[in-house]
Motif scaffolding. Structure first.
Motif, PDB file in Angstrom:
ATOM      1  N   LEU A   1       0.830  -1.207   0.000  1.00  0.00           N
ATOM      2  CA  LEU A   1       0.000   0.000   0.000  1.00  0.00           C
ATOM      3  C   LEU A   1       0.869   1.264   0.000  1.00  0.00           C
ATOM      4  O   LEU A   1       0.546   2.245  -0.673  1.00  0.00           O
ATOM      5  CB  LEU A   1      -0.949  -0.006   1.195  1.00  0.00           C
ATOM      6  N   VAL A   2       1.971   1.240   0.741  1.00  0.00           N
ATOM      7  CA  VAL A   2       2.906   2.369   0.740  1.00  0.00           C
ATOM      8  C   VAL A   2       3.475   2.558  -0.663  1.00  0.00           C
ATOM      9  O   VAL A   2       3.567   3.673  -1.168  1.00  0.00           O
ATOM     10  CB  VAL A   2       4.028   2.181   1.786  1.00  0.00           C
ATOM     11  N   GLY A   3       3.835   1.454  -1.300  1.00  0.00           N
ATOM     12  CA  GLY A   3       4.344   1.521  -2.669  1.00  0.00           C
ATOM     13  C   GLY A   3       3.337   2.091  -3.647  1.00  0.00           C
ATOM     14  O   GLY A   3       3.709   2.665  -4.673  1.00  0.00           O
ATOM     15  N   ALA A   4       2.052   1.952  -3.319  1.00  0.00           N
ATOM     16  CA  ALA A   4       0.988   2.501  -4.167  1.00  0.00           C
ATOM     17  C   ALA A   4       0.679   3.959  -3.826  1.00  0.00           C
ATOM     18  O   ALA A   4      -0.233   4.541  -4.395  1.00  0.00           O
ATOM     19  CB  ALA A   4      -0.270   1.653  -4.025  1.00  0.00           C
ATOM     20  N   GLY A   5       1.430   4.529  -2.861  1.00  0.00           N
ATOM     21  CA  GLY A   5       1.282   5.952  -2.562  1.00  0.00           C
ATOM     22  C   GLY A   5       0.638   6.291  -1.237  1.00  0.00           C
ATOM     23  O   GLY A   5       0.454   7.465  -0.928  1.00  0.00           O
ATOM     24  N   MET A   6       0.285   5.303  -0.445  1.00  0.00           N
ATOM     25  CA  MET A   6      -0.360   5.575   0.837  1.00  0.00           C
ATOM     26  C   MET A   6       0.691   5.917   1.897  1.00  0.00           C
ATOM     27  O   MET A   6       1.817   5.446   1.834  1.00  0.00           O
ATOM     28  CB  MET A   6      -1.169   4.351   1.280  1.00  0.00           C
ATOM     29  N   GLN A   7       0.294   6.723   2.867  1.00  0.00           N
ATOM     30  CA  GLN A   7       1.188   7.028   3.985  1.00  0.00           C
ATOM     31  C   GLN A   7       1.435   5.764   4.793  1.00  0.00           C
ATOM     32  O   GLN A   7       0.548   4.931   4.965  1.00  0.00           O
ATOM     33  CB  GLN A   7       0.568   8.100   4.887  1.00  0.00           C
ATOM     34  N   ARG A   8       2.661   5.632   5.307  1.00  0.00           N
ATOM     35  CA  ARG A   8       3.089   4.396   5.956  1.00  0.00           C
ATOM     36  C   ARG A   8       2.209   4.008   7.139  1.00  0.00           C
ATOM     37  O   ARG A   8       1.757   2.866   7.241  1.00  0.00           O
ATOM     38  CB  ARG A   8       4.546   4.526   6.405  1.00  0.00           C
ATOM     39  N   MET A   9       1.955   4.921   8.059  1.00  0.00           N
ATOM     40  CA  MET A   9       1.188   4.563   9.254  1.00  0.00           C
ATOM     41  C   MET A   9      -0.258   4.239   8.897  1.00  0.00           C
ATOM     42  O   MET A   9      -0.852   3.332   9.475  1.00  0.00           O
ATOM     43  CB  MET A   9       1.249   5.670  10.304  1.00  0.00           C
ATOM     44  N   GLY A  10      -0.823   4.944   7.929  1.00  0.00           N
ATOM     45  CA  GLY A  10      -2.178   4.624   7.476  1.00  0.00           C
ATOM     46  C   GLY A  10      -2.239   3.234   6.863  1.00  0.00           C
ATOM     47  O   GLY A  10      -3.171   2.471   7.116  1.00  0.00           O
ATOM     48  N   ALA A  11      -1.227   2.884   6.080  1.00  0.00           N
ATOM     49  CA  ALA A  11      -1.172   1.561   5.457  1.00  0.00           C
ATOM     50  C   ALA A  11      -1.038   0.474   6.518  1.00  0.00           C
ATOM     51  O   ALA A  11      -1.698  -0.568   6.441  1.00  0.00           O
ATOM     52  CB  ALA A  11       0.004   1.499   4.482  1.00  0.00           C
ATOM     53  N   ARG A  12      -0.217   0.724   7.524  1.00  0.00           N
ATOM     54  CA  ARG A  12      -0.051  -0.259   8.599  1.00  0.00           C
ATOM     55  C   ARG A  12      -1.347  -0.401   9.400  1.00  0.00           C
ATOM     56  O   ARG A  12      -1.693  -1.503   9.838  1.00  0.00           O
ATOM     57  CB  ARG A  12       1.105   0.134   9.509  1.00  0.00           C
ATOM     58  N   ALA A  13      -2.062   0.710   9.591  1.00  0.00           N
ATOM     59  CA  ALA A  13      -3.336   0.661  10.329  1.00  0.00           C
ATOM     60  C   ALA A  13      -4.359  -0.161   9.554  1.00  0.00           C
ATOM     61  O   ALA A  13      -5.052  -0.998  10.130  1.00  0.00           O
ATOM     62  CB  ALA A  13      -3.860   2.069  10.595  1.00  0.00           C
TER      63      ALA A  13
ATOM     64  N   VAL B   1      -7.693   6.811   7.816  1.00  0.00           N
ATOM     65  CA  VAL B   1      -8.388   5.606   7.378  1.00  0.00           C
ATOM     66  C   VAL B   1      -9.903   5.766   7.532  1.00  0.00           C
ATOM     67  O   VAL B   1     -10.673   5.298   6.690  1.00  0.00           O
ATOM     68  CB  VAL B   1      -7.848   4.363   8.128  1.00  0.00           C
ATOM     69  N   ALA B   2     -10.321   6.478   8.580  1.00  0.00           N
ATOM     70  CA  ALA B   2     -11.752   6.756   8.762  1.00  0.00           C
ATOM     71  C   ALA B   2     -12.262   7.685   7.661  1.00  0.00           C
ATOM     72  O   ALA B   2     -13.352   7.471   7.119  1.00  0.00           O
ATOM     73  CB  ALA B   2     -12.002   7.363  10.141  1.00  0.00           C
ATOM     74  N   GLN B   3     -11.484   8.706   7.302  1.00  0.00           N
ATOM     75  CA  GLN B   3     -11.892   9.616   6.230  1.00  0.00           C
ATOM     76  C   GLN B   3     -11.975   8.909   4.884  1.00  0.00           C
ATOM     77  O   GLN B   3     -12.772   9.281   4.033  1.00  0.00           O
ATOM     78  CB  GLN B   3     -10.934  10.805   6.141  1.00  0.00           C
ATOM     79  N   MET B   4     -11.161   7.887   4.704  1.00  0.00           N
ATOM     80  CA  MET B   4     -11.219   7.096   3.467  1.00  0.00           C
ATOM     81  C   MET B   4     -12.491   6.254   3.416  1.00  0.00           C
ATOM     82  O   MET B   4     -12.870   5.761   2.364  1.00  0.00           O
ATOM     83  CB  MET B   4      -9.997   6.167   3.382  1.00  0.00           C
ATOM     84  N   GLY B   5     -13.146   6.079   4.566  1.00  0.00           N
ATOM     85  CA  GLY B   5     -14.378   5.297   4.623  1.00  0.00           C
ATOM     86  C   GLY B   5     -14.145   3.822   4.906  1.00  0.00           C
ATOM     87  O   GLY B   5     -15.079   3.026   4.797  1.00  0.00           O
TER      88      GLY B   5
END
Length: 156
Positions: free
Chosen positions: A18-30, A65-69
């Motif tokens: 997910l990080v490789g796809a552009g997501m922030q690291r902590m959000g991806a880990r969450a 992650v909540a804002q992403m739905g």
């Protein structure tokens, strides 16, 4: 390798992807932690413990992650803490929210098509407009077909 070790490694691999796809690291880990959890819900403290980070460092990730739905806040009787869980239809919710971004892109591209005369720029913008128009028109049918498939209904 134990089952727990395999689970953690698979979760971290998903997060890295997910990080490789552009997501922030902590959000991806969450997201990965929620996906791989057998618990009905997680608190910020639960998430921090699972990820081996401070509770404060996960608050931004939870918000993102909540804002992403993908997750939602829920009430848990007898608990004073905020609990969060994956939404039942997290991925179709996320896809639907991205749909509005595509609409915004389409609006901007449409203005671009009108702003340039015939030529390469016009052709490129027109192609982009046509592609995004196609996506906007097809997306609802794809989501519906997916939901029908998940319910085990035959294709129409």
């Amino acid at each position: 390798m134990t089952g727990e070790t395999e689970r953690r490694e698979a979760a971290e691999q998903l997060a890295l992807t997910l990080v490789g796809a552009g997501m922030q690291r902590m959000g991806a880990r969450a997201i990965a932690a929620f996906l791989f959890s057998e618990e009905e819900s997680l608190t910020a403290g639960d998430l921090a413990q699972e990820l081996g980070v401070s509770a404060g460092s996960v608050s931004g990730a939870i918000k993102m992650v909540a804002q992403m739905g993908l997750i939602e806040r829920i009430y848990v009787a007898g608990s004073r803490r905020e609990h969060f869980r994956m939404r039942d239809n997290a991925w179709t919710t996320l896809y639907s929210r991205q749909h509005s971004v595509v609409t915004d892109v389409l609006d901007a591209v449409e203005k671009g098509v009108g702003a340039v005369g015939p030529g390469r720029a016009h052709d490129r913008l027109e192609y982009m407009r046509d592609f995004y128009t196609f996506l906007i028109n097809e997306a609802p049918m794809l989501v519906e077909r997916f939901e029908q498939q998940r319910r085990g209904e035959p294709r129409s």
